[in-house]
Structures are given as C-alpha cells and as structure tokens.
Motif scaffolding. Structure first.
Motif, PDB file in Angstrom:
ATOM      1  N   VAL A 473       0.856  -1.190   0.000  1.00  0.00           N
ATOM      2  CA  VAL A 473       0.000   0.000   0.000  1.00  0.00           C
ATOM      3  C   VAL A 473       0.888   1.233   0.000  1.00  0.00           C
ATOM      4  O   VAL A 473       1.815   1.342   0.811  1.00  0.00           O
ATOM      5  CB  VAL A 473      -0.935   0.031   1.227  1.00  0.00           C
ATOM      6  N   ASN A 474       0.615   2.145  -0.913  1.00  0.00           N
ATOM      7  CA  ASN A 474       1.327   3.425  -0.917  1.00  0.00           C
ATOM      8  C   ASN A 474       0.366   4.529  -1.313  1.00  0.00           C
ATOM      9  O   ASN A 474      -0.725   4.274  -1.839  1.00  0.00           O
ATOM     10  CB  ASN A 474       2.540   3.384  -1.847  1.00  0.00           C
ATOM     11  N   GLY A 475       0.727   5.765  -1.035  1.00  0.00           N
ATOM     12  CA  GLY A 475      -0.165   6.881  -1.337  1.00  0.00           C
ATOM     13  C   GLY A 475       0.559   8.196  -1.358  1.00  0.00           C
ATOM     14  O   GLY A 475       1.768   8.293  -1.116  1.00  0.00           O
ATOM     15  N   GLU A 476      -0.209   9.225  -1.647  1.00  0.00           N
ATOM     16  CA  GLU A 476       0.324  10.580  -1.644  1.00  0.00           C
ATOM     17  C   GLU A 476      -0.770  11.544  -1.212  1.00  0.00           C
ATOM     18  O   GLU A 476      -1.933  11.384  -1.599  1.00  0.00           O
ATOM     19  CB  GLU A 476       0.852  10.966  -3.030  1.00  0.00           C
ATOM     20  N   SER A 477      -0.399  12.519  -0.385  1.00  0.00           N
ATOM     21  CA  SER A 477      -1.353  13.517   0.097  1.00  0.00           C
ATOM     22  C   SER A 477      -0.709  14.892   0.024  1.00  0.00           C
ATOM     23  O   SER A 477       0.196  15.201   0.803  1.00  0.00           O
ATOM     24  CB  SER A 477      -1.779  13.208   1.535  1.00  0.00           C
ATOM     25  N   GLY A 478      -1.174  15.711  -0.913  1.00  0.00           N
ATOM     26  CA  GLY A 478      -0.631  17.055  -1.067  1.00  0.00           C
ATOM     27  C   GLY A 478      -0.907  17.939   0.120  1.00  0.00           C
ATOM     28  O   GLY A 478      -0.168  18.903   0.368  1.00  0.00           O
ATOM     29  N   GLY A 501       8.827   6.057  -1.889  1.00  0.00           N
ATOM     30  CA  GLY A 501       7.436   6.072  -2.295  1.00  0.00           C
ATOM     31  C   GLY A 501       6.752   4.723  -2.313  1.00  0.00           C
ATOM     32  O   GLY A 501       5.623   4.586  -2.796  1.00  0.00           O
ATOM     33  N   ARG A 502       7.393   3.693  -1.735  1.00  0.00           N
ATOM     34  CA  ARG A 502       6.834   2.338  -1.818  1.00  0.00           C
ATOM     35  C   ARG A 502       5.852   2.021  -0.701  1.00  0.00           C
ATOM     36  O   ARG A 502       5.128   1.033  -0.761  1.00  0.00           O
ATOM     37  CB  ARG A 502       7.963   1.309  -1.832  1.00  0.00           C
ATOM     38  N   GLY A 503       5.838   2.818   0.373  1.00  0.00           N
ATOM     39  CA  GLY A 503       4.820   2.659   1.403  1.00  0.00           C
ATOM     40  C   GLY A 503       5.059   1.517   2.356  1.00  0.00           C
ATOM     41  O   GLY A 503       6.108   1.422   2.991  1.00  0.00           O
ATOM     42  N   TYR A 504       4.086   0.591   2.416  1.00  0.00           N
ATOM     43  CA  TYR A 504       4.089  -0.469   3.426  1.00  0.00           C
ATOM     44  C   TYR A 504       3.813  -1.829   2.792  1.00  0.00           C
ATOM     45  O   TYR A 504       2.962  -1.950   1.907  1.00  0.00           O
ATOM     46  CB  TYR A 504       3.037  -0.185   4.497  1.00  0.00           C
ATOM     47  N   PHE A 505       4.521  -2.837   3.278  1.00  0.00           N
ATOM     48  CA  PHE A 505       4.360  -4.209   2.813  1.00  0.00           C
ATOM     49  C   PHE A 505       3.768  -5.049   3.936  1.00  0.00           C
ATOM     50  O   PHE A 505       4.202  -4.957   5.086  1.00  0.00           O
ATOM     51  CB  PHE A 505       5.711  -4.776   2.387  1.00  0.00           C
ATOM     52  N   ASN A 506       2.767  -5.873   3.625  1.00  0.00           N
ATOM     53  CA  ASN A 506       2.123  -6.728   4.616  1.00  0.00           C
ATOM     54  C   ASN A 506       1.734  -8.057   3.975  1.00  0.00           C
ATOM     55  O   ASN A 506       1.827  -8.233   2.755  1.00  0.00           O
ATOM     56  CB  ASN A 506       0.848  -6.058   5.161  1.00  0.00           C
ATOM     57  N   ASN A 507       1.282  -8.970   4.814  1.00  0.00           N
ATOM     58  CA  ASN A 507       0.725 -10.214   4.309  1.00  0.00           C
ATOM     59  C   ASN A 507      -0.633 -10.435   4.963  1.00  0.00           C
ATOM     60  O   ASN A 507      -0.755 -10.464   6.191  1.00  0.00           O
ATOM     61  CB  ASN A 507       1.634 -11.401   4.589  1.00  0.00           C
TER      62      ASN A 507
END
Length: 571
Positions: A473-478, A501-507
């Motif tokens: 999951v990744n995102g951007e918020s101006g 910019g890669r965010g978070y990794f989960n299973n």
C-alpha cells in the motif's frame, strides 16, 4: 499517549490561501473540510486516543471517551491542555452530541494535573475507597501542574459517566513517576490500563520501553503487583517475535479475556507501538497469553498487528473489566492517525498552500473482535446498513468504465503480464462501501489485484498478490506538504517504512483461493480494507474533495478473472 513527533508552530506564519479554501474555514475549530460522513469525528478542535468503551446497562448504550484539545490541530498540546470528550452510542453508527467529561486541569495547583491524557474507565465493584459502589471511575495519566511530570490520577462520576468531577486522593497522584519502584526512567508514566484480577485492582502503565504492573486493594494506594521482582513486562514478552530495536515507547496497554471456539479462554494484551526494523510504523498490536496469580502477563504467541495499516492507533475496547469473566467478542475502535504526519500541519488544499486545518480527529469503524482457534483475532466491521446497493460484473474483455470507444485498456505490465482495467468510475461520492468479489472461473485466482483510489490529486494504491497473500500500500497527500517541518510529513506518508514512495508491505494471510472477497470503506478521512479472514488495513487521507475516482485493475494470465462489484453510499 505519547507524541511521536510534536511540532509547534513557533513562527506563527501561515502560508497563502489557495482557491476554494477560505481563511475563515481553514482556521476554524469547527470547519468541516476534514469531517467524516459516517465516522465519528471530533466536534471541534483536535482529538486522538480513545479511552474506554463502556456498556451502560441502565441506559442501554455504550459510553465512549477520547482525548480532545480545545487549542486545535495547530497546537494540540497548547495552553488549554487536553481533556476527555464523551459521547454515547447504541449501534456504533449514530453518536450523541459530545461533552467535556474530564477537565484538562485538576483542582490543586501543587498536586493535580494540567492535561488529562490516556487512561481507563472502570466501574467500582465496592473496593475503591470513597466511591459509591457501581459508580464509574477514570484512572488517567497527565502532566503535573507543579513541574510538568507524568503521573497517574483518578476521579469518579456521579452522573453515570457523563462527567468525572470528583478527584480521588484529594487531587494528588495515585501513582507518581518519582517513586523508586515506579517508572525505570523516572519520566514515562502514562496510559494506565486498569482491571480486576483475583479480587484486586491491577494497573498496567506505559513506562518507556516497559510496562509497569501494579496492584491495589482500595484503588488509592498502589504497589508492585509481584513482590520481590521488578513487576515489569519488557519488549521480549509483549513484542515477542518482532525486532524490538527502536520500538520505544510502548503505549496504551489494555487487557481483555476472550473465549476460544472450544470454550477455553485466554487473556489478550493490546498496546500501541512500532517495529521499524520489521518495516512497521506505529500501530495497535496484540499478543495472546495468560496472567499469573499476580496479574503479570505471560505470552503464548508472537505479537501481531490488530490492523496492518499505518493509521489505527490509540485504540480501545469494550468488554468485561473483571478478567476472570470472559467475553465471546468485544468491540474495538481506533484513532485514524499517525504522529509522523498528522501533527505536522495539515492543509485543506492539495497544493499545501492553505492555512493549516484546526479541526482534526476521526475514528475507525467499530469492529467486532473474536479470538479464533489459531489464537488470532478476526475483525468484523460494524457499519450503516445501505439504503440501496448497485451490482456490476466486470471482466477484462467487458470492463466497467466511462471510456468512449475501446473500453478495454491496460496501464502497463507486472509480474504476471499486462495489468488490465476492470472498473474505472470517476466522480463517485466520497462516502462509499464497496463489496468486491474476485473470482477465477477455472481455478484459483491468478494474477495480482490493484485498487487505485483517487481523491483529487491525492491517491491510495493497493497492490495484492492472491497467490501468496502479500500486498503493498502506498499513497500521496498534497495536504501534508509544507508542514511545520517542511516536507517531512508528506514524505513519511508517501514513503512509509519501505522508502522511495513504496509505502508499506504486509501479508493478509489470504492466498490460493478461487474466490476472494474484499470490503472497502471510504470516507472523507479514511480508507478501510477488510479481508475475508478478518484482517484489515486502515489508512488516513486528508483531501477535502467531496468526490473520488475508484479504479480496479488485475493481471489475467488465464483469461478467466472477473469481479462482482456491489457499491453503496453510506452516511
């Protein structure tokens, strides 16, 4: 209730105002740019940690408490201090008007508090000295009016928990950080979790990298729960299975007893923390085990995140306060926020140019929690019943989108071939529920699933691999740009713990299925994704736009993937 990063607007300079956001709106303590349509949101100013969720048998409703700051989001720890706000609910969908339940300042300047922080509400079973039986008592941390130190105070309510106006111990601390057997670092002494065990009151307190455990017969005089030991629980126990380096401070400890499907019961320790060397930002964790006779927790499992997302923190829970009594299920809610960016100044425009918002503080959907046979917790969201739902089926050859001409299109290539569009609908309402049933008509679902949710120029992207359960999951918020510390908040939101910019990794734990159902709840301030095994991911968002674009993509190496989309407006 620790602030991972507390930024003050010492310069007192606000940036210019962008089109469509007025100065009066953006600076107001009651402005509506960041108010959830169907999620609990502070009535004004700033709010964060939940305190307790208490069943009121007489009124047949739940009492909820959360931290509140009248100084607003630009200075949540300002001169007015933090108080407890209170609301009630019968269904966790509708909430009553909020009121100030616990004042920010105690009665005695020499011994009382000047900010009421996280704690617990508990009913007096007859042991707490000076309190009528059955009356609710709040144990809470805060800052001393005298020297700003952290201690634990208590006050009781004479109106069924609406307000706590009667300080115990003459307004002096019931647990002081300076006592030799209290906080090891003589600084951190906060977030008391109080319950009954073996006819005594037990208190778990966050003390930096450890949890202190104390006992009392009368609710006023406290001592070590386990004589002859330090009476502490360290990260080797509550973070078992995780890398505890750089994980301090631990916060918000809460314990509950839950029943397994076979009728046996276990204690569950919940707490707030982080595990950066495991790629995990701040969040709510749990570990399953049992209490010894003294009330010291003994872990039986590794620690897990209750919600795998970046923004489920300061959570609290319903359930019995006597841990000899087990619950078949409890209800949890969490604060939708992360101290690494939400306290760094949030704008109301995607260019990050408007004045900083003053009203911030929303909470997750309530979730029912049940302890499974494998000692994991299953979550089931509680949400408004939609008045109307629409259903649509989409395939790669027959996608659902508003493109003219050739509807079928690809946005590139990934591990298993081209990424094809299934659903692409712009300008949908912000307050939506999506029930997505992915299916492969030949075998297990093949190829990745992608959800792209756009709110103006802001986005959250979800990349899920059903073959192994892993997702990114990744995102951007101006709106997080140009914060109190420059671009730090926006960068952390975008980069997460993976960086670049890669965010978070989960299973998710959901893999090798022919059918996969995902529930997605979107609101002004949050996105919540639920997997069929009860795992969840919550992420905050900060756009003020009232519409969003919802896009679904998939790889389709077998040519047999499809999705059934049910959607509805909520709130």
């Amino acid at each position: 209730m620790k602030k991972w990063q507390i930024w003050s607007l010492a310069m007192g300079v606000l940036l210019g105002i962008s089109a469509g956001v007025s100065s009066a709106q953006a600076e107001s303590l009651t402005s509506t740019e960041h108010v959830g349509r169907y999620h609990l949101t502070t009535v004004d100013g700033w709010s964060n940690d939940l305190q307790s969720i208490i069943w009121n048998a007489q009124g047949q409703y739940y009492d909820l408490y959360f931290l509140h700051s009248a100084d607003g989001a630009r200075n949540p720890f300002g001169p007015q201090g933090q108080n407890w706000n209170h609301t009630t609910t019968k269904d966790f969908v509708k909430f009553t008007p909020q009121n100030n339940a616990l004042k920010a300042f105690g009665p005695q300047k020499s011994t009382s508090w000047k900010s009421a922080w996280t704690g617990t509400v508990i009913a007096n079973q007859g042991q707490i000295k000076g309190v009528p039986q059955g009356a609710l008592v709040s144990y809470f941390s805060g800052l001393s009016q005298k020297d700003g130190s952290q201690n634990i105070w208590a006050a009781w309510s004479d109106d069924q928990g609406k307000t706590f106006t009667h300080p115990l111990n003459n307004g002096a601390p019931v647990l002081d950080h300076s006592w030799t057997w209290a906080s090891p670092n003589h600084s951190d002494e906060r977030d008391p979790g109080v319950f009954y065990w073996n006819k005594k009151l037990i208190m778990y307190v966050a003390e930096g990298s450890q949890l202190g455990v104390y006992q009392s017969q009368d609710g006023l005089k406290w001592s070590k729960a386990e004589a002859g030991t330090t009476s502490k629980i360290g990260p080797a126990d509550f973070m078992r299975g995780l890398d505890s380096r750089d994980s301090a401070p631990v916060e918000c400890p809460t314990l509950k007893t839950l029943t397994l499907p076979n009728g046996q019961s276990k204690q569950v320790l919940f707490y707030g923390g982080k595990a950066p060397h495991n790629g995990q930002t701040t969040g709510t964790y749990y570990v399953v085990g049992h209490l010894n006779d003294a009330g010291i927790f003994q872990p039986e499992t590794d620690a897990k995140r209750l919600d795998q997302g970046s923004d489920y923190y300061g959570a609290n829970f319903s359930g019995n306060s006597d841990l000899k009594q087990a619950d078949s299920e409890i209800i949890s809610m969490g604060w939708v926020g992360n101290w690494n960016y939400i306290s760094n100044g949030v704008h109301s425009d995607p260019a990050g140019q408007s004045p900083y918002a003053q009203r911030l503080g929303s909470y997750s959907l309530a979730r029912k929690l049940q302890l499974q046979s494998d000692l994991t917790l299953k979550q089931t969201p509680i949400y408004p019943i939609p008045k109307k739902q629409t259903e649509t089926k989409a395939t790669v050859e027959e996608p659902v989108n508003d493109r003219t001409g050739q509807k079928k299109y690809s946005i590139g290539q990934d591990t298993n071939g081209k990424i094809w569009n299934l659903f692409d609908k712009p300008n949908l309402g912000i307050n939506k529920f999506y029930n997505l049933k992915f299916k492969n008509t030949q075998a297990n679902y093949q190829g990745r699933i992608y959800l792209h949710i756009w709110q103006g120029s802001d986005y959250v992207k979800f990349n899920y691999d059903p073959s192994n359960g892993a997702y990114l999951v990744n995102g951007e918020s101006g709106e997080l740009k140009n914060g109190f510390n420059g671009q730090g908040g926006a960068d952390y939101y975008a980069n997460g713990e993976l960086g670049q910019g890669r965010g978070y990794f989960n299973n998710s734990g959901v893999s090798q299925q022919s059918e996969i159902q995902l529930q997605v709840f979107t609101d002004q301030n949050s996105i919540e994704i639920f997997f069929p095994n009860g795992q969840s991911y919550t992420v905050a968002r900060f756009g003020s736009a009232a519409q969003q674009d919802f896009k679904i993509y998939t790889e389709d190496p077998t040519g047999a993937n499809q999705v059934l989309i049910s959607q509805a407006d909520l709130g």
